[in-house]
Design a protein around this motif. Structure first.
Motif, PDB file in Angstrom:
ATOM      1  N   GLY A  69      19.962 -76.732 -29.549  1.00 29.04           N
ATOM      2  CA  GLY A  69      20.555 -77.055 -30.863  1.00 29.04           C
ATOM      3  C   GLY A  69      19.856 -77.776 -31.725  1.00 29.04           C
ATOM      4  N   ALA A  70      19.185 -78.957 -31.102  1.00 30.42           N
ATOM      5  CA  ALA A  70      18.375 -79.728 -32.147  1.00 30.42           C
ATOM      6  C   ALA A  70      17.187 -78.969 -32.375  1.00 30.42           C
ATOM      7  N   LEU A  71      16.641 -78.107 -31.722  1.00 29.95           N
ATOM      8  CA  LEU A  71      15.241 -77.679 -32.091  1.00 29.95           C
ATOM      9  C   LEU A  71      15.719 -76.320 -33.222  1.00 29.95           C
ATOM     10  N   ALA A  72      16.811 -75.793 -32.894  1.00 31.29           N
ATOM     11  CA  ALA A  72      17.147 -74.484 -33.865  1.00 31.29           C
ATOM     12  C   ALA A  72      17.721 -75.043 -35.165  1.00 31.29           C
ATOM     13  N   GLY A  73      18.240 -76.466 -35.045  1.00 34.76           N
ATOM     14  CA  GLY A  73      18.633 -77.218 -36.271  1.00 34.76           C
ATOM     15  C   GLY A  73      17.365 -77.576 -37.277  1.00 34.76           C
ATOM     16  N   ARG A  74      16.218 -78.198 -36.526  1.00 38.20           N
ATOM     17  CA  ARG A  74      15.150 -78.252 -37.298  1.00 38.20           C
ATOM     18  C   ARG A  74      14.223 -77.319 -37.594  1.00 38.20           C
ATOM     19  N   HIS A  75      13.954 -76.284 -36.646  1.00 37.91           N
ATOM     20  CA  HIS A  75      13.410 -75.198 -36.967  1.00 37.91           C
ATOM     21  C   HIS A  75      14.061 -73.820 -36.999  1.00 37.91           C
ATOM     22  N   PRO A  76      14.837 -73.691 -37.935  1.00 37.65           N
ATOM     23  CA  PRO A  76      15.649 -72.293 -37.875  1.00 37.65           C
ATOM     24  C   PRO A  76      14.971 -71.043 -38.157  1.00 37.65           C
ATOM     25  N   LEU A  86       5.542 -71.459 -30.474  1.00 39.13           N
ATOM     26  CA  LEU A  86       4.537 -71.198 -31.304  1.00 39.13           C
ATOM     27  C   LEU A  86       3.930 -72.637 -31.950  1.00 39.13           C
ATOM     28  N   ARG A  87       5.100 -73.277 -32.353  1.00 41.41           N
ATOM     29  CA  ARG A  87       5.015 -74.596 -33.162  1.00 41.41           C
ATOM     30  C   ARG A  87       4.143 -75.514 -32.093  1.00 41.41           C
ATOM     31  N   ALA A  88       4.793 -75.497 -30.983  1.00 38.02           N
ATOM     32  CA  ALA A  88       4.314 -76.569 -29.885  1.00 38.02           C
ATOM     33  C   ALA A  88       3.281 -76.112 -29.087  1.00 38.02           C
ATOM     34  N   PHE A  89       2.910 -75.124 -28.916  1.00 36.10           N
ATOM     35  CA  PHE A  89       1.838 -74.572 -27.730  1.00 36.10           C
ATOM     36  C   PHE A  89       0.850 -73.366 -28.350  1.00 36.10           C
ATOM     37  N   VAL A 373      10.226 -81.554 -26.008  1.00 35.13           N
ATOM     38  CA  VAL A 373       9.442 -82.785 -25.796  1.00 35.13           C
ATOM     39  C   VAL A 373       8.372 -83.180 -26.723  1.00 35.13           C
ATOM     40  N   ARG A 374       7.562 -82.006 -27.349  1.00 39.95           N
ATOM     41  CA  ARG A 374       6.647 -82.158 -28.142  1.00 39.95           C
ATOM     42  C   ARG A 374       6.884 -82.187 -29.691  1.00 39.95           C
ATOM     43  N   LEU A 375       8.248 -81.444 -29.855  1.00 39.61           N
ATOM     44  CA  LEU A 375       8.334 -81.229 -31.200  1.00 39.61           C
ATOM     45  C   LEU A 375       9.581 -82.308 -31.969  1.00 39.61           C
ATOM     46  N   LEU A 376      10.697 -82.807 -30.840  1.00 41.26           N
ATOM     47  CA  LEU A 376      11.624 -83.880 -31.510  1.00 41.26           C
ATOM     48  C   LEU A 376      10.996 -85.066 -31.483  1.00 41.26           C
TER      49      LEU A 376
END
Length: 429
Positions: A69-76, A86-89, A373-376
Motif C-alpha cells: 500500500g505504501a509503495l503503490a501510494g508513493r509510486h502509482p 525498476l526504481r529500486a534495482f 526497504v530501498r524506496l521508503l
C-alpha cells in the motif's frame, strides 16, 4: 522510466476508484478462490494445526500488505511491483518481476477459475471436462466486464464483495452452534512438516495484495487512498479467514479433510439441509471477484511491460487515459485460452499448479518488499514494516522447494527477452 501512456493518469478524470472500491478490490483479490477449497486441503495436510498456518499467514500479510500500500501510494503506476523493482534495482529485476506475475498468472488461470467451477459441477453434475468449460465461462465473463474499463470493474467488484462478505458471515454464524472443541484433537497429527505444507498451500489464500497495485493510478488520491484501503482490508480479510478456517475445523472435524467444498458443508451444518445451490452461488461470486481483479491487473501490467521494453512495445501503444489497455487485454485472453487448452490436454493437478504459481507470487513479494526497504523513507514506520515483511517472505519462500524451478524458468525467459530486444532496438537505431 517513461511516465507517459500507461497507468499514470495525466488527467484527474481518469482517477475513478474510491476507498470503498479499493477495499472491495483488495478483499475480492485476497479473499479469493482459495477460500473455497484450501481450508480442506490445509486440514488434510496439518489437521487442526492448520489454524496455526492460517494465523501465521494473517500475521505475515499485515506488514506485506502495508508495504504494498505504501509503495503503490508513493509510486502509482500500472507496472505495480515491476515498477517498484525498476526504481529500486533496475530493468532486469523489473522484467523478471513482471514476467512472474504476467505469465505465472496466465498459467494459473485455469486453477483459479476451476476453484469456483468445481462447486457448480457438484451441483449440476459432470466431470472434469464440465468443470473446465465452466471455468472458461467465468474467465470470459471477467474479460467482458473489463472491456468496459476499470470504472465499471470497480463498481461490479464492490457489489460482489459486499454480497460475498454477507454470505461468509452467514456461513460462520449459522454453523457456529455446532462447533466442538473435541475436534481439535489430535492437534498436529503430521507434526511441523504438516504445518509447513499447509502454509505453502495457504499462501494462495493470502496473495492478491500485489494485484491492486497495478490499478493504483486509477485511484482518486493514491497516496492517501491506497494505505487507507489496505488497512481496512487487512482487518476484514484477517477476521473472515480466521473465522472460516476455525469453523471448518471446529464444526466439520475429521470431515474437513475429506470434503471438496467446505463452505457448502458449513452451510449444510448450519441450516440442517443441503445448500449446494447457495454454495455454488458463493463460489461463482468469489471466483468472479478474483478473476475481475486479476484480468484488469494483468492487462494494465502487460501494457506497462510493453512500455518499459520487457514485452513487445506494441502492448504499450494506444493505452492512454487510465483505462484497461485493449491490446494487452487481447493478449491476456489469448494466453488464458492457451493455458486452458494445455490444462485439458495434459491433465490438471490443482495442488501442483497452485504451488508453482505460488512460487512466482512469493518471488514477486520478496522483490517488492526488498524494494520497499530501498524506496521508503529510512527509519520510518513504513520502512520498518518493509524490513519485517522482507524477512517473513523470505522464510515463506523456502517452503516453495522445487516449485521455484517454474519461477526460475520464467526469470530466465525475461532476461533472455530483455537481452535480445535491446539488441533489436540498437540495430533499429
Amino acid at each position: 522510466m517513461s511516465r507517459s501512456s500507461v497507468g499514470h493518469p495525466s488527467r484527474s478524470a481518469t482517477r475513478q476508484l474510491s476507498v470503498p472500491q479499493g477495499v472491495a478490490l483488495y478483499v475480492g483479490a485476497v479473499l479469493g478462490t482459495g477460500l473455497l477449497v484450501l481450508p480442506s486441503l490445509a486440514a488434510k495436510a496439518a489437521g487442526p494445526a492448520s489454524l496455526i498456518a492460517f494465523s501465521v499467514l494473517v500475521l505475515i500479510s499485515a506488514p506485506v500488505a502495508a508495504t504494498f500500500g505504501a509503495l503503490a501510494g508513493r509510486h502509482p503506476d500500472a507496472g505495480g511491483p515491476a515498477t517498484f523493482a525498476l526504481r529500486a534495482f533496475g530493468p532486469k529485476t523489473s522484467a523478471v518481476t513482471g514476467w512472474w506475475f504476467y505469465f505465472g498468472t496466465l498459467a494459473g488461470m485455469p486453477a483459479a477459475s476451476a476453484f469456483g467451477a468445481t462447486y457448480v459441477t457438484e451441483l449440476i453434475g459432470g466431470g472434469r471436462t464440465t468443470t473446465m468449460l465452466l471455468a472458461a465461462v467465468l474467465v470470459l465473463v471477467a474479460i467482458g466486464v473489463n472491456l468496459f474499463g476499470v470504472h465499471l470493474s470497480g463498481r461490479v467488484q464492490f457489489v460482489l464483495t459486499c454480497f460475498l462478505a454477507l454470505l461468509l458471515a452467514g456461513a460462520v454464524v449459522l454453523s457456529a452452534p455446532k462447533a466442538d472443541t473435541a475436534h481439535l484433537q489430535p492437534f498436529a497429527p503430521h507434526g511441523f512438516a504438516g504445518i509447513a505444507t499447509a502454509i505453502s498451500l495457504l499462501v494462495w489464500s493470502f496473495t492478491g495484495w500485489e494485484t491492486v497495485t497495478h490499478l493504483a493510478p486509477d485511484f482518486r488520491r493514491p497516496k492517501r487512498d491506497l494505505p487507507l484501503a489496505t488497512g481496512i482490508s487487512i482487518l476484514v480479510i484477517g477476521v473472515l479467514y480466521l473465522a472460516v478456517g476455525g469453523m471448518t475445523i471446529l464444526v466439520l472435524g475429521p470431515r474437513a479433510a475429506d470434503t471438496q467444498a467446505p463452505l457448502a458443508a458449513l452451510l449444510g451444518e448450519g441450516l440442517g439441509t443441503s445448500v449446494r445451490v447457495v454454495a455454488a452461488v458463493i463460489a461463482v461470486v468469489v471466483t468472479l471477484g478474483v478473476l475481475n481483479v486479476f484480468v484488469a491487473s494483468m492487462a494494465k501490467l502487460g501494457a506497462a511491460l510493453g512500455r518499459d521494453g520487457a514485452l513487445p512495445r506494441w502492448l504499450g501503444k494506444g493505452s492512454q487515459g487510465g483505462d484497461v489497455p485493449r491490446r494487452s487485454l487481447l493478449v491476456v485472453t489469448v494466453g488464458t485460452a492457451i493455458s486452458f487448452v494445455v490444462a485439458i490436454l495434459t491433465g490438471f493437478e490443482l495442488e501442483q499448479a497452485l504451488r508453482a504459481e505460488n512460487a512466482c507470487l512469493i518471488g514477486i513479494y520478496l522483490v517488492a518488499m526488498s524494494a520497499g526497504v530501498r524506496l521508503l523513507p529510512s527509519g520510518g514506520r513504513q520502512w520498518r514494516f518493509a524490513v519485517i515483511a522482507t524477512v517473513l517472505v523470505f522464510g515463506v519462500l523456502l517452503l516453495a522447494c522445487w516449485y521455484l524451478l517454474f519461477a526460475a524458468v520464467l526469470a530466465a525467459g525475461a532476461l533472455i527477452y530483455l537481452k535480445f530486444s535491446r539488441r533489436s532496438d540498437a540495430r533499429e537505431r
